[in-house]
Design a protein around this motif. Structure first.
Motif, PDB file in Angstrom:
ATOM      1  N   LEU A  57     -15.142 -60.686 -55.121  1.00 41.51           N
ATOM      2  CA  LEU A  57     -16.096 -60.007 -56.011  1.00 41.51           C
ATOM      3  C   LEU A  57     -15.400 -58.868 -56.771  1.00 41.51           C
ATOM      4  O   LEU A  57     -15.571 -58.743 -57.978  1.00 41.51           O
ATOM      5  CB  LEU A  57     -17.283 -59.471 -55.209  1.00 41.51           C
ATOM      6  N   VAL A  58     -14.605 -58.072 -56.069  1.00 40.22           N
ATOM      7  CA  VAL A  58     -13.926 -56.946 -56.723  1.00 40.22           C
ATOM      8  C   VAL A  58     -12.967 -57.444 -57.800  1.00 40.22           C
ATOM      9  O   VAL A  58     -12.925 -56.895 -58.907  1.00 40.22           O
ATOM     10  CB  VAL A  58     -13.193 -56.053 -55.684  1.00 40.22           C
ATOM     11  N   ALA A  59     -12.232 -58.503 -57.489  1.00 44.41           N
ATOM     12  CA  ALA A  59     -11.286 -59.056 -58.471  1.00 44.41           C
ATOM     13  C   ALA A  59     -12.023 -59.537 -59.715  1.00 44.41           C
ATOM     14  O   ALA A  59     -11.552 -59.347 -60.847  1.00 44.41           O
ATOM     15  CB  ALA A  59     -10.488 -60.200 -57.848  1.00 44.41           C
ATOM     16  N   GLU A  60     -13.190 -60.142 -59.517  1.00 36.82           N
ATOM     17  CA  GLU A  60     -14.006 -60.629 -60.630  1.00 36.82           C
ATOM     18  C   GLU A  60     -14.483 -59.455 -61.504  1.00 36.82           C
ATOM     19  O   GLU A  60     -14.438 -59.509 -62.731  1.00 36.82           O
ATOM     20  CB  GLU A  60     -15.224 -61.366 -60.049  1.00 36.82           C
ATOM     21  N   ILE A  61     -14.932 -58.397 -60.843  1.00 35.92           N
ATOM     22  CA  ILE A  61     -15.405 -57.204 -61.542  1.00 35.92           C
ATOM     23  C   ILE A  61     -14.256 -56.558 -62.314  1.00 35.92           C
ATOM     24  O   ILE A  61     -14.401 -56.180 -63.473  1.00 35.92           O
ATOM     25  CB  ILE A  61     -16.044 -56.197 -60.549  1.00 35.92           C
ATOM     26  N   GLU A  62     -13.087 -56.452 -61.671  1.00 35.41           N
ATOM     27  CA  GLU A  62     -11.931 -55.842 -62.334  1.00 35.41           C
ATOM     28  C   GLU A  62     -11.500 -56.647 -63.557  1.00 35.41           C
ATOM     29  O   GLU A  62     -11.116 -56.077 -64.571  1.00 35.41           O
ATOM     30  CB  GLU A  62     -10.770 -55.676 -61.347  1.00 35.41           C
ATOM     31  N   LYS A  63     -11.605 -57.964 -63.473  1.00 37.87           N
ATOM     32  CA  LYS A  63     -11.257 -58.834 -64.598  1.00 37.87           C
ATOM     33  C   LYS A  63     -12.217 -58.573 -65.768  1.00 37.87           C
ATOM     34  O   LYS A  63     -11.799 -58.443 -66.923  1.00 37.87           O
ATOM     35  CB  LYS A  63     -11.318 -60.299 -64.159  1.00 37.87           C
ATOM     36  N   LYS A  64     -13.500 -58.474 -65.455  1.00 39.34           N
ATOM     37  CA  LYS A  64     -14.527 -58.226 -66.471  1.00 39.34           C
ATOM     38  C   LYS A  64     -14.293 -56.864 -67.157  1.00 39.34           C
ATOM     39  O   LYS A  64     -14.373 -56.741 -68.378  1.00 39.34           O
ATOM     40  CB  LYS A  64     -15.898 -58.254 -65.779  1.00 39.34           C
ATOM     41  N   ILE A  65     -13.968 -55.847 -66.354  1.00 43.30           N
ATOM     42  CA  ILE A  65     -13.707 -54.507 -66.888  1.00 43.30           C
ATOM     43  C   ILE A  65     -12.464 -54.531 -67.776  1.00 43.30           C
ATOM     44  O   ILE A  65     -12.467 -53.983 -68.878  1.00 43.30           O
ATOM     45  CB  ILE A  65     -13.534 -53.487 -65.743  1.00 43.30           C
ATOM     46  N   THR A  66     -11.411 -55.178 -67.296  1.00 46.64           N
ATOM     47  CA  THR A  66     -10.159 -55.252 -68.054  1.00 46.64           C
ATOM     48  C   THR A  66     -10.382 -55.936 -69.393  1.00 46.64           C
ATOM     49  O   THR A  66      -9.898 -55.470 -70.437  1.00 46.64           O
ATOM     50  CB  THR A  66      -9.075 -55.992 -67.232  1.00 46.64           C
ATOM     51  N   GLU A  67     -11.143 -57.023 -69.400  1.00 47.77           N
ATOM     52  CA  GLU A  67     -11.422 -57.741 -70.650  1.00 47.77           C
ATOM     53  C   GLU A  67     -12.195 -56.862 -71.627  1.00 47.77           C
ATOM     54  O   GLU A  67     -11.901 -56.841 -72.825  1.00 47.77           O
ATOM     55  CB  GLU A  67     -12.186 -59.035 -70.363  1.00 47.77           C
ATOM     56  N   ALA A  68     -13.184 -56.115 -71.127  1.00 51.53           N
ATOM     57  CA  ALA A  68     -13.960 -55.220 -71.996  1.00 51.53           C
ATOM     58  C   ALA A  68     -13.068 -54.105 -72.536  1.00 51.53           C
ATOM     59  O   ALA A  68     -13.142 -53.745 -73.715  1.00 51.53           O
ATOM     60  CB  ALA A  68     -15.136 -54.630 -71.223  1.00 51.53           C
ATOM     61  N   PHE A  69     -12.206 -53.566 -71.677  1.00 55.29           N
ATOM     62  CA  PHE A  69     -11.288 -52.497 -72.067  1.00 55.29           C
ATOM     63  C   PHE A  69     -10.351 -52.978 -73.166  1.00 55.29           C
ATOM     64  O   PHE A  69     -10.118 -52.281 -74.147  1.00 55.29           O
ATOM     65  CB  PHE A  69     -10.490 -52.065 -70.828  1.00 55.29           C
ATOM     66  N   GLU A  70      -9.831 -54.189 -73.013  1.00 56.06           N
ATOM     67  CA  GLU A  70      -8.853 -54.729 -73.961  1.00 56.06           C
ATOM     68  C   GLU A  70      -9.421 -54.916 -75.360  1.00 56.06           C
ATOM     69  O   GLU A  70      -8.684 -54.861 -76.340  1.00 56.06           O
ATOM     70  CB  GLU A  70      -8.257 -56.030 -73.420  1.00 56.06           C
ATOM     71  N   VAL A  71     -10.729 -55.120 -75.459  1.00 59.64           N
ATOM     72  CA  VAL A  71     -11.366 -55.242 -76.776  1.00 59.64           C
ATOM     73  C   VAL A  71     -11.149 -53.962 -77.587  1.00 59.64           C
ATOM     74  O   VAL A  71     -10.972 -54.005 -78.800  1.00 59.64           O
ATOM     75  CB  VAL A  71     -12.882 -55.541 -76.626  1.00 59.64           C
ATOM     76  N   PHE A  72     -11.120 -52.819 -76.905  1.00 61.23           N
ATOM     77  CA  PHE A  72     -10.984 -51.518 -77.566  1.00 61.23           C
ATOM     78  C   PHE A  72      -9.555 -50.981 -77.538  1.00 61.23           C
ATOM     79  O   PHE A  72      -9.289 -49.907 -78.047  1.00 61.23           O
ATOM     80  CB  PHE A  72     -11.944 -50.508 -76.925  1.00 61.23           C
ATOM     81  N   ASP A  73      -8.653 -51.724 -76.916  1.00 59.72           N
ATOM     82  CA  ASP A  73      -7.237 -51.325 -76.817  1.00 59.72           C
ATOM     83  C   ASP A  73      -6.508 -51.830 -78.063  1.00 59.72           C
ATOM     84  O   ASP A  73      -5.823 -52.842 -78.046  1.00 59.72           O
ATOM     85  CB  ASP A  73      -6.626 -51.909 -75.537  1.00 59.72           C
TER      86      ASP A  73
END
Length: 114
Positions: free
Chosen positions: A1-17
């Motif tokens: 679950l944590v890995a899934e959440i971290e992946k989702k956060i990273t993807e959202a972050f990368e949109v603004f990176d």
């Protein structure tokens, strides 16, 4: 679950990176948090930023500092949206004629009159 959440956060972050260097402008944090289905107030966004190390003087946030803070927010289910039934009840209170919609003029009147 944590890995899934971290992946989702990273993807959202990368949109603004925009520089593709694992950093975003500090002013983008509210947008990123909201894109993840959380709805904090501006004051709550500022509280989050206090927990995240912000690079000075440019005001950039590194993914490695954002990820653990945002993971905890999602795991704790913080900043959830207002339940639909509450929003519907508020809408119905404004829909005085019970017609299923509010005119622009009525909405402006409700938002600008005390």
């Amino acid at each position: 679950l944590v890995a899934e959440i971290e992946k989702k956060i990273t993807e959202a972050f990368e949109v603004f990176d925009h520089e593709s260097n694992k950093t975003v402008d500090v002013r983008e944090i509210g947008c990123i948090v909201r894109s993840l289905g959380c709805f904090p107030t501006e004051a709550e966004v500022q509280e989050l930023l206090e927990k995240i190390e912000v690079e000075e003087p440019g005001g950039f946030v590194h993914l490695e500092h954002f990820l653990p803070v945002m993971t905890k927010v999602l795991l704790d289910r913080r900043f959830r949206p207002i339940p639909e039934d509450v929003i519907l009840h508020a809408f119905e209170a404004l829909d005085e004629n019970k017609c299923g919609y509010i005119t622009k003029d009525d909405l402006v009147k409700h938002l600008t009159e005390g």
